[in-house]
Write a protein that holds these residues in place. Structure first.
Motif, mmCIF file in Angstrom:
data_model
loop_
_atom_site.group_PDB
_atom_site.id
_atom_site.type_symbol
_atom_site.label_atom_id
_atom_site.label_comp_id
_atom_site.label_asym_id
_atom_site.label_seq_id
_atom_site.Cartn_x
_atom_site.Cartn_y
_atom_site.Cartn_z
ATOM 1 N N THR A 39 0.831 -1.205 0.000
ATOM 2 C CA THR A 39 0.000 0.000 0.000
ATOM 3 C C THR A 39 0.855 1.240 0.000
ATOM 4 N N ALA A 40 1.933 1.239 0.804
ATOM 5 C CA ALA A 40 2.809 2.403 0.863
ATOM 6 C C ALA A 40 3.456 2.659 -0.486
ATOM 7 N N SER A 41 3.861 1.548 -1.175
ATOM 8 C CA SER A 41 4.473 1.699 -2.482
ATOM 9 C C SER A 41 3.485 2.264 -3.480
ATOM 10 N N ALA A 42 2.223 1.810 -3.411
ATOM 11 C CA ALA A 42 1.199 2.276 -4.328
ATOM 12 C C ALA A 42 0.842 3.716 -4.071
ATOM 13 N N ALA A 43 1.152 4.224 -2.876
ATOM 14 C CA ALA A 43 0.801 5.603 -2.534
ATOM 15 C C ALA A 43 1.913 6.575 -2.892
ATOM 16 N N GLU A 44 2.775 6.185 -3.839
ATOM 17 C CA GLU A 44 3.830 7.056 -4.319
ATOM 18 C C GLU A 44 3.772 7.129 -5.838
ATOM 19 N N ILE A 45 4.114 8.287 -6.360
ATOM 20 C CA ILE A 45 4.292 8.402 -7.800
ATOM 21 C C ILE A 45 5.639 9.069 -8.058
ATOM 22 N N GLY A 56 5.662 25.260 -8.981
ATOM 23 C CA GLY A 56 4.263 24.869 -9.158
ATOM 24 C C GLY A 56 4.014 23.412 -8.827
ATOM 25 N N LEU A 57 4.904 22.535 -9.288
ATOM 26 C CA LEU A 57 4.746 21.110 -9.029
ATOM 27 C C LEU A 57 4.882 20.790 -7.546
ATOM 28 N N ASN A 58 5.845 21.409 -6.881
ATOM 29 C CA ASN A 58 6.012 21.157 -5.445
ATOM 30 C C ASN A 58 4.786 21.590 -4.649
ATOM 31 N N ALA A 59 4.229 22.752 -4.996
ATOM 32 C CA ALA A 59 3.041 23.239 -4.297
ATOM 33 C C ALA A 59 1.850 22.320 -4.547
ATOM 34 N N ALA A 60 1.691 21.888 -5.792
ATOM 35 C CA ALA A 60 0.581 21.000 -6.129
ATOM 36 C C ALA A 60 0.738 19.633 -5.464
ATOM 37 N N ALA A 61 1.983 19.148 -5.399
ATOM 38 C CA ALA A 61 2.229 17.835 -4.788
ATOM 39 C C ALA A 61 1.885 17.843 -3.305
ATOM 40 N N GLN A 62 2.204 18.939 -2.631
ATOM 41 C CA GLN A 62 1.887 19.025 -1.203
ATOM 42 C C GLN A 62 0.380 19.031 -0.972
ATOM 43 N N ALA A 63 -0.345 19.801 -1.776
ATOM 44 C CA ALA A 63 -1.806 19.846 -1.640
ATOM 45 C C ALA A 63 -2.422 18.496 -1.990
ATOM 46 N N PHE A 64 -1.892 17.840 -3.016
ATOM 47 C CA PHE A 64 -2.411 16.535 -3.433
ATOM 48 C C PHE A 64 -2.169 15.485 -2.355
ATOM 49 N N ARG A 65 -0.992 15.530 -1.723
ATOM 50 C CA ARG A 65 -0.686 14.586 -0.647
ATOM 51 C C ARG A 65 -1.626 14.799 0.544
ATOM 52 N N ASP A 66 -1.905 16.062 0.870
ATOM 53 C CA ASP A 66 -2.815 16.344 1.979
ATOM 54 C C ASP A 66 -4.214 15.812 1.694
ATOM 55 N N LYS A 249 -2.506 9.236 -13.002
ATOM 56 C CA LYS A 249 -3.667 9.869 -13.638
ATOM 57 C C LYS A 249 -4.424 10.742 -12.647
ATOM 58 N N ALA A 250 -4.498 10.311 -11.403
ATOM 59 C CA ALA A 250 -5.180 11.121 -10.385
ATOM 60 C C ALA A 250 -4.420 12.424 -10.151
ATOM 61 N N PHE A 251 -3.095 12.360 -10.113
ATOM 62 C CA PHE A 251 -2.288 13.574 -9.924
ATOM 63 C C PHE A 251 -2.431 14.501 -11.131
ATOM 64 N N MET A 252 -2.453 13.943 -12.323
ATOM 65 C CA MET A 252 -2.643 14.750 -13.531
ATOM 66 C C MET A 252 -4.006 15.445 -13.505
ATOM 67 N N ALA A 253 -5.023 14.722 -13.040
ATOM 68 C CA ALA A 253 -6.361 15.323 -12.948
ATOM 69 C C ALA A 253 -6.360 16.485 -11.968
ATOM 70 N N TYR A 254 -5.614 16.349 -10.879
ATOM 71 C CA TYR A 254 -5.530 17.442 -9.914
ATOM 72 C C TYR A 254 -4.808 18.641 -10.521
ATOM 73 N N LEU A 255 -3.747 18.391 -11.268
ATOM 74 C CA LEU A 255 -3.021 19.491 -11.898
ATOM 75 C C LEU A 255 -3.912 20.262 -12.869
ATOM 76 N N ALA A 256 -4.856 19.558 -13.491
ATOM 77 C CA ALA A 256 -5.755 20.193 -14.459
ATOM 78 C C ALA A 256 -6.939 20.886 -13.799
ATOM 79 N N SER A 257 -7.141 20.659 -12.507
ATOM 80 C CA SER A 257 -8.286 21.238 -11.803
ATOM 81 C C SER A 257 -8.066 22.734 -11.555
ATOM 82 N N PRO A 258 -9.130 23.486 -11.293
ATOM 83 C CA PRO A 258 -8.972 24.919 -10.979
ATOM 84 C C PRO A 258 -8.021 25.159 -9.811
ATOM 85 N N GLU A 259 -8.081 24.306 -8.798
ATOM 86 C CA GLU A 259 -7.188 24.468 -7.645
ATOM 87 C C GLU A 259 -5.732 24.264 -8.048
#
Length: 271
Positions: A39-45, A56-66, A249-259
């Motif tokens: 599970t821990a391995s699957a929770a990394e990209i 931009g990527l670092n800020a988005a990654a932190q919000a996505f992880r939260d 794909k989930a991270f890409m979807a977040y990057l494309a979101s308004p947030e």
């Protein structure tokens, strides 16, 4: 005698039972630990990305992880090097590079064509170390005068550096300052050179690269004048050998979101 044998046999069976339960418990614990590890391995990209997109990527990654618990781990390199790594079959989840490189990877079957997306663009800025004189860059003519007055002018040998060469020629400064040009291999080297520099010098770099050093001794003077500004665009795609395609794909979807888009804009990366 038979009764005594039965008692001994019962004691053996009773004594064996706790051992069996212990073995089963240890086996069950091993299974749980293995599941948790998976599970821990699957929770990394794993993301291979151009350094210009770092803020931009670092800020988005932190919000996505939260939000999701999935952590993005980045390797930042120049776009051309990223293309070589993905073309060579490196097992990463997402690549963020120039549109041309991502398009070439798509043609080669190294990324999924339907996952490609434009992330943003980064303009060129002028940078000085804290405390150094601020050059006037309010117009192409003012920039030319500042270049001629500088003791050294620093920029990289990558694609953005090739643009700077052309820009210096366009404003008529290249021939006059050629002897004091300092060309280094990438943006990081430029920033460190300026941090350790002295005298009346300044450099050129991606605005996001410069902003990454604003608390480390460098200052963004400002972007190039609009008439001579240049933008480097960046695209992203999911790699076909991605270890965690669903997470990618989930991270890409977040990057494309308004947030996600707002986080990029807030960190100097307009669309």
């Amino acid at each position: 005698m038979a009764s005594s044998e039965r008692r001994i046999g019962n004691r053996q069976r009773i004594g064996a039972r706790p051992y069996s339960l212990l073995a089963i418990s240890l086996f069950a614990l091993a299974l749980v630990l293995a599941a948790l590890s998976a599970t821990a391995s699957a929770a990394e990209i794993k993301v291979l990305a151009a350094g210009g997109m770092r803020p931009g990527l670092n800020a988005a990654a932190q919000a996505f992880r939260d939000r999701t618990g999935t952590e993005a781990k980045f390797t930042y390199e120049p776009p051309v090097d990223l293309g070589k790594r993905v073309a060579g079959g490196e097992a990463a989840d997402i690549v963020v590079s120039s549109p041309a490189i991502v398009a070439d990877l798509s043609k080669a079957g190294k990324v999924f064509p339907d996952t490609q997306m434009h992330l943003g663009r980064v303009g060129v800025g002028v940078v000085v170390r804290d405390g150094a004189p601020l050059p006037d860059i309010s117009s192409p003519l003012a920039l030319k005068d500042s270049l001629i007055a500088a003791e050294a002018v620093v920029y990289n040998t990558a694609s953005s550096g090739t643009y700077i060469d052309g820009m210096l020629k366009k404003i008529g400064a290249f021939d006059q300052i050629q002897s004091k040009l300092v060309r280094l291999w990438d943006g990081t080297a430029v920033m460190h050179h300026l941090m350790e520099g002295k005298g009346k010098e300044f450099g050129f770099g991606g605005i996001t690269d410069i902003l990454g050093y604003r608390d480390r001794g460098l200052r963004l003077v400002g972007p190039l004048p609009a008439e001579i500004q240049n933008y480097a665009s960046y695209s992203a795609a999911v790699i076909t050998v991605a270890p965690n395609p669903d997470g990618a794909k989930a991270f890409m979807a977040y990057l494309a979101s308004p947030e996600g888009r707002a986080l990029f804009v807030a960190n100097g990366i307009p669309q």
